[in-house]
Design an enzyme around this catalytic site. Structure first.
Site, PDB file in Angstrom:
ATOM      1  N   HIS A   1      13.365  -8.138   8.067  1.00 26.68           N
ATOM      2  CA  HIS A   1      12.352  -7.322   8.737  1.00 26.68           C
ATOM      3  C   HIS A   1      11.309  -8.225   9.356  1.00 26.68           C
ATOM      4  O   HIS A   1      10.935  -9.247   8.780  1.00 26.68           O
ATOM      5  CB  HIS A   1      11.688  -6.337   7.756  1.00 26.68           C
TER       6      HIS A   1
ATOM      7  N   HIS B   1       7.490  -8.480  10.566  1.00 25.55           N
ATOM      8  CA  HIS B   1       6.164  -7.866  10.459  1.00 25.55           C
ATOM      9  C   HIS B   1       5.435  -8.017  11.799  1.00 25.55           C
ATOM     10  O   HIS B   1       5.396  -9.122  12.360  1.00 25.55           O
ATOM     11  CB  HIS B   1       5.314  -8.596   9.408  1.00 25.55           C
TER      12      HIS B   1
HETATM   13  P1  5GP Z   1       8.221  -8.867   2.574  1.00 26.17           P
HETATM   14  O1  5GP Z   1       7.275  -9.380   1.538  1.00 26.17           O
HETATM   15  O2  5GP Z   1       9.599  -8.647   2.019  1.00 26.17           O
HETATM   16  O3  5GP Z   1       8.217  -9.682   3.840  1.00 26.17           O
HETATM   17  O4  5GP Z   1       7.643  -7.460   3.028  1.00 26.17           O
HETATM   18  C1  5GP Z   1       8.117  -6.247   2.579  1.00 26.17           C
HETATM   19  C2  5GP Z   1       7.143  -5.184   3.056  1.00 26.17           C
HETATM   20  O5  5GP Z   1       7.750  -3.928   2.861  1.00 26.17           O
HETATM   21  C3  5GP Z   1       5.828  -5.179   2.290  1.00 26.17           C
HETATM   22  O6  5GP Z   1       4.755  -5.409   3.201  1.00 26.17           O
HETATM   23  C4  5GP Z   1       5.774  -3.784   1.676  1.00 26.17           C
HETATM   24  O7  5GP Z   1       4.496  -3.222   1.702  1.00 26.17           O
HETATM   25  C5  5GP Z   1       6.755  -2.999   2.506  1.00 26.17           C
HETATM   26  N1  5GP Z   1       7.437  -1.948   1.777  1.00 26.17           N
HETATM   27  C6  5GP Z   1       7.999  -2.047   0.532  1.00 26.17           C
HETATM   28  N2  5GP Z   1       8.562  -0.877   0.194  1.00 26.17           N
HETATM   29  C7  5GP Z   1       8.367  -0.039   1.240  1.00 26.17           C
HETATM   30  C8  5GP Z   1       8.723   1.335   1.465  1.00 26.17           C
HETATM   31  O8  5GP Z   1       9.337   2.002   0.638  1.00 26.17           O
HETATM   32  N3  5GP Z   1       8.351   1.861   2.650  1.00 26.17           N
HETATM   33  C9  5GP Z   1       7.664   1.163   3.604  1.00 26.17           C
HETATM   34  N4  5GP Z   1       7.351   1.783   4.746  1.00 26.17           N
HETATM   35  N5  5GP Z   1       7.314  -0.146   3.420  1.00 26.17           N
HETATM   36  C10 5GP Z   1       7.664  -0.716   2.249  1.00 26.17           C
END
Ligand code: 5GP
Ligand code: ZN
Length: 138
Positions: A99, A101
Site C-alpha cells: 500500500h 500512503h
Molecule cells: P503500514 O504501517 O503497514 O505501512 O500501514 C498500514 C496502515 O493501515 C496504517 O496506517 C493503519 O492505520 C491502516 N489500517 C490498518 N487497518 C486498517 C483497516 O482496517 N482499515 C483502514 N482503512 N486502514 C487500516
C-alpha cells in the site's frame, strides 16, 4: 488471502471510506489517519512487497498514485503530500499487502521529511555500495 485486512476491504467484506475504484487498484482513507486526507492506495491483488508486484499491477498502482496525489492535496487544501511505502516487516509495515500512503502536508504541520525517519547509520562508501547494487542487478 482471506486473513488479509486489505484483501477483505478489496472484496467488500469489511467497510472502508473508499475514494477510488479502478480495475487493479483501490484507494481508501486510513482508519487511523496521520493527517486529514491520509489515503492508502492498494493493488487489488495480494502481494506483500513492492518487488513482488506484477509489472501491470505496479504500473496501475503508480498511475493511481499519480491520479490521486493532486486531488487529495486540493480536496484538503494542503500544500503538498508525503508519499511513502513501508516495504517489509523491518520497515514498520504492519499490513503485509502493498500500500502507498498519501499524506497531505501543510507548512509548519510538525511532521518531518522522509529523511527524518533515518538515524543515518552509514558504514560503507558510495562506490562500494553502487558496485554491489549494479552487480546484483546484473
Ligand atoms: P503500514 O504501517 O503497514 O505501512 O500501514 C498500514 C496502515 O493501515 C496504517 O496506517 C493503519 O492505520 C491502516 N489500517 C490498518 N487497518 C486498517 C483497516 O482496517 N482499515 C483502514 N482503512 N486502514 C487500516
Ligand atoms: Zn491482501
Amino acid at each position: 488471502m482471506s486473513g488479509c485486512i486489505f484483501c477483505r476491504i478489496v472484496a467488500g467484506e469489511i467497510p472502508a471510506e473508499i475514494v477510488a475504484r479502478e480495475p487493479e487498484v483501490i484507494a481508501f482513507l486510513d482508519v487511523q489517519p496521520l493527517a486529514d486526507g491520509h489515503v492508502l492506495v492498494v493493488p487489488r491483488a495480494h502481494v506483500a512487497r513492492v518487488e513482488e508486484l506484477a509489472p501491470a499491477a505496479a504500473d496501475a498502482l503508480f498511475r493511481a498514485v499519480l491520479r490521486l496525489a493532486g486531488p487529495v492535496r486540493e480536496a484538503l487544501g494542503a500544500a503538498g503530500t508525503t508519499i511513502g511505502v513501508n516495504n517489509g516487516d523491518a520497515t514498520g509495515q504492519t499490513i503485509p499487502h502493498v500500500h502507498v500512503h498519501i499524506v497531505p502536508r501543510w507548512e509548519g504541520d510538525g511532521a518531518g521529511s522522509v529523511h527524518t525517519i533515518f538515524p543515518r547509520h552509514v558504514k560503507r562508501k558510495l562506490p562500494e555500495v553502487g558496485a554491489a547494487i549494479r552487480k546484483t542487478l546484473g
